[in-house]
Each structure stands twice: as structure tokens, then as C-alpha cells.
Design an enzyme around this catalytic site. Structure first.
Site: not given
Length: 263
Positions: A151, A142, A177, A134
């Protein structure tokens, strides 16, 4: 589907968001609006140039009659073609084994293959390990740099997850993620070696974002192995997920093993 032009993509998204009747009506009105300026010019010029005694409004109505008759069936045809295109696109995405962004296995195909690997390991009595990886604090990237930056981080992490794997190992995108790595023929020590190397290697990668900023990624990893009390894919996934959450609670950027660690 990457060859689809941006114009067709926008048109498909816009039209298919509405009912067939409403979308076709919009197409007909748009077509008439496009035909109106040249038809109006012709209607105004027809009298002086051709000597027609017909009033311009009647000429304009006559010129628009043909588009008005042809546009409804053409609009229906275009809508149906776009709907078919969208249906085929969804089918192709569903059949593709790869995640569209990261190019590793998507969730469905990863777990289809993982089920088979678990069955083979149980049948032959061979070890098998599952790692859940993770990305730490991806939401902050973000929020600060935009979705495109997140991304890019996902792509780099996917590349690093896949790089050390053998041909028969599996790497898939488990969630937004989160990535899953399955290592057939690998026990706890081998799985920990892979997890630790991955955790240490990622911060050394300089990730250049679309806005020019440079960041590094850190990950938390949960490790679980097949055992008498963990002898199915759901149990293996649950144990790895528990270990991952423990790694998050203990401060992130670390590797945690499922407990109990029986073999």
C-alpha cells in the site's frame, strides 16, 4: 468515513456478515451475559443486606427480566442503524471521485472524465495521449514485507504519477497496481517525455516501509495516442494495454508505444 471508530467498524463488519435475526440474537445474548454478573451479585446480596426472604434465584430472574424485555428491540434498532451506516458508507465511497488509498481519481470517475476528454479531442481535432503505468513486481513486495508495504508503494507511485501533471491532465487508479494518465493536448512526443521522466524518477525515490525496510519502485508504461485507427476511449485503452504488456514481456522497467503510431 475515516472518522469511524475501529470499534464501530469491527462491530459493523461482524454483525452485517450475518442475517438480521441471527445478529440480533447474538446482541441479546451478549447483553444478557453482560447483565448477568451484576445481577447475580445483587441477587446474592439482597437477602443479607435488605432482609428479603426471597430466594436468590428468584431475585436474579426478576433482575434479568427487564433487560430480557428491552434488549430485543434495542438489538433490532442497533442492527438497523449499523446497516444504515454501512449503506451510507458505500454511497459515499461510490460518490467520492478519489481512490481511498492513493487519493488519485478512482476508476469510475477517471473514465467518466476521460470519455469527455476524448470527445472534446475528437471534436476539436486536438491530440490526446493515454499512459498506463504498472508497478513491476509489487506482488514480491507484498509477499516479503506485507500488504501495508505494498500500500505504501502504491501511494508513492500515485504521488509521482500525479506530480508532473498539469491542472487539466487526469490521473486515476486503473487497477490493483496500475494507474492511468490522460494528457489532453499532448501528442506522442510529449507523452513519451512524461513516461520516460516518470520511469526514471521512480527508482530514485527511497520508500520507507512500515517494517523499516527501504525499497524503490520500478514501473512499466504503455503509451497510446488518438489516431484515425484509434479514435475512442476503448480503442485507446486497448492500444495502451497492448503496449504495456509488450513492455512487460521485453523485461519490465521500460516504456513501450502502441503500434501502429499514426497521428
Amino acid at each position: 468515513m475515516s472518522a469511524e471508530s475501529p470499534l464501530i467498524r469491527r462491530l459493523r463488519h461482524h454483525l452485517l456478515a450475518h442475517s438480521r435475526r441471527r445478529a440480533c440474537l447474538a446482541l441479546v445474548l451478549a447483553g444478557l451475559l453482560l447483565c448477568l454478573p451484576p445481577a447475580a451479585v445483587l441477587a446474592l446480596a439482597a437477602g443479607p443486606l435488605l432482609g428479603w426472604p426471597v430466594p436468590p434465584l428468584q431475585v436474579l430472574a426478576a433482575l434479568l427480566l427487564m433487560p430480557a424485555l428491552l434488549l430485543p428491540p434495542l438489538a433490532l434498532l442497533l442492527f438497523d442503524l449499523l446497516a444504515l451506516l454501512d449503506h451510507q458508507r458505500v454511497r459515499l465511497l461510490d460518490l467520492s471521485p478519489q481512490d481511498d488509498l492513493t487519493r488519485v481519481l478512482n476508476r469510475r470517475h477517471f473514465f467518466d472524465r476521460a470519455e469527455r476528454e476524448v470527445g472534446l479531442a475528437l471534436r476539436h481535432g486536438t491530440p490526446l495521449a493515454l499512459l498506463l503505468v504498472d508497478i513491476d513486481r509489487l506482488a514480491q513486495i507484498n509477499a516479503t514485507h506485507g500488504q501495508a508495504a505494498g500500500d505504501r508503494v502504491l501511494q508513492v507511485v500515485a504521488e509521482q504519477c500525479h506530480r508532473p501533471l498539469r491542472q487539466h491532465d487526469l490521473c486515476g487508479r486503473h487497477g490493483g497496481e496500475e494507474f492511468a494518465l490522460m494528457l489532453p493536448g499532448t501528442g506522442l512526443d510529449g507523452a513519451l517525455t512524461v513516461a520516460v521522466r516518470l520511469r526514471r524518477a521512480l527508482p530514485e525515490q527511497r520508500i520507507v516501509l512500515p517494517d523499516g525496510a527501504v525499497v524503490s519502485a520500478r514501473v512499466s508504461i504503455g503509451v497510446a495516442v488518438l489516431a484515425p485507427d484509434c479514435a475512442s476511449l476503448p480503442q485507446l485503452l486497448s492500444r495502451a494495454d497492448e503496449a504495456l504488456h509488450r513492455a512487460k514481456r521485453e523485461g519490465r522497467d521500460r516504456v513501450a508505444c502502441a503500434a501502429p503510431l499514426s497521428s
